[in-house]
Design a protein around this motif. Sequence first.
Motif, PDB file in Angstrom:
ATOM      1  N   UNK A  37       0.788  -1.230   0.000  1.00  0.00           N
ATOM      2  CA  UNK A  37       0.000   0.000   0.000  1.00  0.00           C
ATOM      3  C   UNK A  37       0.811   1.267   0.000  1.00  0.00           C
ATOM      4  N   UNK A  38       2.071   1.210  -0.481  1.00  0.00           N
ATOM      5  CA  UNK A  38       2.903   2.408  -0.486  1.00  0.00           C
ATOM      6  C   UNK A  38       2.313   3.497  -1.380  1.00  0.00           C
ATOM      7  N   UNK A  39       1.582   3.105  -2.424  1.00  0.00           N
ATOM      8  CA  UNK A  39       1.017   4.098  -3.350  1.00  0.00           C
ATOM      9  C   UNK A  39       0.100   5.082  -2.642  1.00  0.00           C
ATOM     10  N   UNK A  40      -0.642   4.623  -1.645  1.00  0.00           N
ATOM     11  CA  UNK A  40      -1.550   5.512  -0.938  1.00  0.00           C
ATOM     12  C   UNK A  40      -1.168   5.798   0.494  1.00  0.00           C
ATOM     13  N   UNK A  41       0.022   5.364   0.907  1.00  0.00           N
ATOM     14  CA  UNK A  41       0.448   5.557   2.293  1.00  0.00           C
ATOM     15  C   UNK A  41       0.950   6.974   2.512  1.00  0.00           C
ATOM     16  N   UNK A  42       0.850   7.426   3.734  1.00  0.00           N
ATOM     17  CA  UNK A  42       1.351   8.756   4.078  1.00  0.00           C
ATOM     18  C   UNK A  42       2.806   8.721   4.498  1.00  0.00           C
ATOM     19  N   UNK A  43       3.290   7.571   5.010  1.00  0.00           N
ATOM     20  CA  UNK A  43       4.667   7.484   5.477  1.00  0.00           C
ATOM     21  C   UNK A  43       5.158   6.051   5.361  1.00  0.00           C
ATOM     22  N   UNK A  44       6.455   5.914   5.148  1.00  0.00           N
ATOM     23  CA  UNK A  44       7.106   4.614   5.024  1.00  0.00           C
ATOM     24  C   UNK A  44       8.366   4.621   5.875  1.00  0.00           C
ATOM     25  N   UNK A  45       8.487   3.624   6.756  1.00  0.00           N
ATOM     26  CA  UNK A  45       9.682   3.464   7.592  1.00  0.00           C
ATOM     27  C   UNK A  45      10.451   2.255   7.100  1.00  0.00           C
ATOM     28  N   UNK A  46      11.683   2.466   6.685  1.00  0.00           N
ATOM     29  CA  UNK A  46      12.561   1.411   6.181  1.00  0.00           C
ATOM     30  C   UNK A  46      13.600   1.104   7.247  1.00  0.00           C
ATOM     31  N   UNK A  47      13.418  -0.002   7.943  1.00  0.00           N
ATOM     32  CA  UNK A  47      14.264  -0.310   9.097  1.00  0.00           C
ATOM     33  C   UNK A  47      14.942  -1.664   8.943  1.00  0.00           C
ATOM     34  N   UNK A  48      15.213  -2.072   7.703  1.00  0.00           N
ATOM     35  CA  UNK A  48      16.031  -3.269   7.515  1.00  0.00           C
ATOM     36  C   UNK A  48      17.411  -3.039   8.126  1.00  0.00           C
ATOM     37  N   UNK A  49      18.065  -4.121   8.495  1.00  0.00           N
ATOM     38  CA  UNK A  49      19.417  -3.999   9.044  1.00  0.00           C
ATOM     39  C   UNK A  49      20.455  -3.692   7.972  1.00  0.00           C
ATOM     40  N   UNK A  50      20.114  -3.919   6.717  1.00  0.00           N
ATOM     41  CA  UNK A  50      21.021  -3.722   5.599  1.00  0.00           C
ATOM     42  C   UNK A  50      20.830  -2.318   5.031  1.00  0.00           C
ATOM     43  N   UNK A  51      21.883  -1.485   5.109  1.00  0.00           N
ATOM     44  CA  UNK A  51      21.794  -0.122   4.563  1.00  0.00           C
ATOM     45  C   UNK A  51      21.457  -0.138   3.076  1.00  0.00           C
ATOM     46  N   UNK A  52      22.038  -1.058   2.373  1.00  0.00           N
ATOM     47  CA  UNK A  52      21.810  -1.110   0.922  1.00  0.00           C
ATOM     48  C   UNK A  52      20.349  -1.388   0.612  1.00  0.00           C
TER      49      UNK A  52
END
Length: 609
Positions: A84-99
């Motif tokens: 649902x990123x297309x209609x989301x207001x915010x996205x938190x990317x918290x994978x351990x891998x920076x890449x």
Amino acid sequence: MSTLPHHPTPPPRAGHLVVCGDDALAQRLSYELAHVYGEHVTVLLPSVHRNHGPQIDDLARGGGLSVSVVEAAEPTDDALRSAGVSGASALALVYRDDRANIHAALRARRINPRIRLVVRLYNRKLGRHLQELLDRAVAARVGDGSAGEVTTTVLSDADTATPALVAAAIAGAGKVVQADGLLLRAAERPADERDPAPYLYTLALASDEPGGSPELLPDDAAAAAGRATRGRTVLETISLEESPATPVNRPRLPPGLPVATLFPRRLRYAILGLIALLFVFAGLTWWVTGDPPLRAAYRSILDVFGMGEPALGEGTGRQIVQVLSGLAGLALLPVLFAVVLESLGTFRTATTQRPPPRAIADHVVLLGLGKIGTRVLDRLCDLGVRVVCVERDPQALGITTAHARRVPVVIGDVTREGVLEAAHIGTSRALLALTSDDAINLEAALYAREVDPELRVVLRLFDDDFARTVYGTLRESYPNALTRSRSVSSLSAPAFAGAVMGRQILGAISVEREVLLFAAIDVAGRPELQGRTVAESFRAGMWRVLALDVADPADRRADLGTDAAPQRDLVWELHPGYLLRSTDRVVLAATRQGLAELLRGDRGGMPTG
């Protein structure tokens, strides 16, 4: 693999939040957003059967929260759209891998240019470049003047966990909010306290009955009436109470060079062995050749160091002595040079890491100079706190920082006897155990408890359940001592959640079963604030203005909550008659419902109550 919800869930509503990750931080962040802020959260994770996937799945299935789960091996375009990123207001990317986080951020910005991004990166320099890149991309693609409302925030665990760790060490505070370089704590005061310590505001009054709800943000009359019969929660600044006449970690010349480190025991033995060898071969040369003693000694020195002329045409005894001298020198000289180089390295280390003074007291012993420890060391030094560091690795990340700050460092394994004593743990005010090994942190805490049963101890533990177990056990064993066990994920989650909700959210604290939010709000366009005095803008149980940002509007920082530098642009304890203008920005405490009412009409999925 196909990207589908793990179990049937309703489609996410517009303005929901998306979290990508499956570690402890992703779990804590999802809970924080759903429980504290009341938002619907979709979690995109590789599998519900690995890492913290089962715990996140439990939140979605039986936690009573608005959480859904989508499985995908990688955050591809299809996976992000399914979440649902297309209609989301915010996205938190918290994978351990920076890449992985960087790639997902670029994909998400392409799918939804208006989405607010919060990216977890360990590399701070790379994070700044990424933030500038993504914000420029927004400005280029959004042409209606609203690009300033779309933000990219890059955070690291070390930066976000530092304020709470520092506050726990120097003041024992658990509920902490950072604003404008200040550490603020919500302190619980008993009803029978006759001479309360100075505080800024009363945030809440305890409930009248057990299990009831507290009275949040009471007016002055209610607060005054409730002090005699009800406990209360007040907002305080954390004071260090340092004597101004006492120099704290100031740059100073070393009292003396550690000359003894230039001549350690092994070097002395090697030099004595070489001298003895020279005497032996000088005597043999004198006995074989009959030369005068000084000439024989000279010739033997040249032979040992391989600089003499071949003994051609001389007697067999002389030739044998020369060969033996050369072989002995060939065996001994490399050992001597190795010991010399080691001594020089030890001397260099000793001159850069000064041992703690013998009379040091009331200091913080900081164990571990990795990413977390280095940030904590910087913050403690900024606050003027005496620090003594203990580190096992002489090449650790924070050694250079400690040297630049003129902070004493003890190099050694804390599990060995005498290392904590060298850091003067017995006269310290607190122990901060921040290594990456839970067992070492726990062992250091137990040893410190034996030295001083009432010493303030703060433990960094990776597992939340283990941290709670350790905390409970230590509290039972040492009821009069202050022990804090902290996992970095639990400390980082509020800051990440605040960034997801918008940069104006500084933090949140729990008061019994309720939650208070702290936010920086622009007065312009808000009739509840603009044109009203501080007293008139106050609404009991909803919000209260706490401070005024006096910086020029053009110089205001975007984020008051994560700036570690003490800029002091906020004025606290405002006069009730101060008139709020359209150019002002204020910091206020509010309930979820109150903040939602103030922010109603703002873009970006603000709290909805």
